[in-house]
Write an enzyme that holds these catalytic residues in place. Structure first.
Site, short mmCIF file in Angstrom:
data_model
loop_
_atom_site.label_atom_id
_atom_site.label_comp_id
_atom_site.label_asym_id
_atom_site.label_seq_id
_atom_site.Cartn_x
_atom_site.Cartn_y
_atom_site.Cartn_z
CB SER A 1 71.58 18.30 172.28
OG SER A 1 70.29 18.22 171.68
CG HIS B 1 74.86 16.68 174.54
ND1 HIS B 1 75.74 17.13 173.57
CD2 HIS B 1 73.84 16.09 173.87
CE1 HIS B 1 75.27 16.83 172.38
NE2 HIS B 1 74.12 16.20 172.52
CE LYS C 1 76.28 13.91 171.69
NZ LYS C 1 75.92 12.66 170.96
#
Length: 397
Positions: free
Chosen positions: A182, A210, A241
């Site tokens: 990240s 991610h 996300k």
């Protein structure tokens, strides 16, 4: 001694506020999008994890509204008891099919997912082996377990092997790594990790928070990116996300999923994901499946920004993800640069300890598939101009 003494002595935040350099808790007054209104002004948003730009897609917003109308605002109970909706079951079935795993377990947040998975799987006498740059939730999951944690330097495969050699043959071992890291935006060396796991009889868990919607075939994540879907035992990911919601999940074999459901304290003793959130996650997953070109667009716009930054002489860590770190090293300088960018209409995240090492502070830029080249050009021009007036070198230099 009064237990609150440490609170009274904590002055770091106030000291930064007095210098007008406190970078956190900025107030949004609009939707999470490529441009936002933050504290009364337009800002180009380069600090969001809304990678696919799905937070404003009408059909996804409408899915939340429909779930509220049909199921109300919350479940008021855990999944184990009264908190399982057909919506949860639908998401788990569809995500398992998407990722090619037997089963999926959902958690109330992404952070809680790592707490719940690791603490359930890693028992007394077991070992969990971590990359030093893994997310904080992985570290806390290790602390919550009864196993022993071993760490290796970031992406250091010799270091990983050295730690695996310390594990007794009678003990179980789980290697846990971020798929996409990240802070740096780099991708784990998964082929090497899998090979070492096989050699030493360990299992592999990848945090794809991610990576889902970002890399791999149609956005399926890190294992897909390397063609190792059958070699990774556990995938973990978040809704917050690419899936534009709130919650998290684990994908694994049916046996592992059933074990976690019945033994994970963060899962058993937490209320389930609210109806609107699970409906949005499902709608976002379906949108991703129907629109794999969003993943390609995300890659293209991130590459475009990397090229523009490099062309303007901005030093970056080059990777194949939409996370673009600009190292500013010193904390005070990082905050000064971040403030100048903010005042000129570009929001980026200042990443400071404990998220980074003390002298490796950085500005973390992240792209959305919905950013335009014009927005990137504007932001890069401002970034390059601000950085040109600061000497960005490690403190030791």
């Amino acid at each position: 001694m009064d237990i609150f003494t440490k609170c009274e002595k904590f002055t770091a935040a106030d000291e930064l506020r007095q210098q007008d350099l406190f970078p956190y808790f900025r107030e949004l007054q609009s939707r999470q999008d490529t441009e936002v209104i933050m504290e009364g002004q337009r800002r180009i948003m380069l600090g969001s994890n809304n990678y696919l730009g799905l937070t404003t897609v009408p059909e996804i917003v409408n899915a939340a509204k429909a779930a509220l109308d049909e199921y109300g605002t919350g479940c008021s109970g855990s999944r184990l008891l009264n908190g399982t909706l057909i919506l949860h079951q639908q998401f788990e079935k569809e995500m398992a099919a998407f990722l090619g795993k037997d089963d999926v377990v959902t958690f109330s947040t992404g952070f809680q997912s790592n707490l719940g998975i690791i603490s359930a799987i890693v028992g007394r006498g077991d070992y969990v082996i971590c990359d030093k740059e893994n997310h904080a939730s992985i570290y806390d999951g290790c602390k919550l377990s009864y196993g022993k944690m071993l760490r290796y330097n970031h992406a250091d495969m010799d270091g990983l092997e050295a730690q695996l050699k310390k594990v007794p043959e009678s003990a179980g071992a789980l290697i846990v790594t971020d798929g996409v890291f990240s802070m740096g935006g780099d991708i784990a060396k998964l082929p090497e990790i899998v090979a070492l796991a096989k050699r030493y009889g360990a299992r592999v868990m990848v945090d794809d928070a991610h990576a889902l919607g970002v890399i791999g075939r149609g956005g399926r994540g890190t294992a897909s990116y390397f063609g190792l879907e059958d070699e990774v035992d556990i995938y973990m990911g978040t809704f917050s996300k690419s899936l534009a919601s709130l919650g998290g999940y684990m994908a694994a074999s049916a046996k592992v999923a059933d074990y976690v459901r019945c033994n994970s304290r963060p899962y058993i003793f937490s209320a389930s994901v609210p109806p609107a959130c699970i409906a949005v996650a499902t709608a976002s997953l379906r949108y991703l499946i129907a629109h794999p070109e969003r993943v390609d667009r995300l890659q293209a716009i991130a590459q475009y920004m990397r090229e523009q930054l490099l062309a303007r002489g901005v030093s970056i860590r080059v990777a194949k993800t939409p996370i673009i770190p600009i190292y500013t090293y010193d904390m005070l300088r990082t905050l000064q640069v971040q403030k100048e960018l903010y005042e000129r209409g570009v929001y980026v995240n200042a990443s400071l300890p404990p998220a980074t090492a003390p002298n490796e502070c950085l500005l973390r830029c992240s792209l959305m598939a919905t950013h335009t080249e014009a927005q990137v050009d504007e932001a890069v021009s401002i970034i390059a101009d601000v950085l040109s007036r600061h000497r960005l070198e490690p403190k030791e230099a």
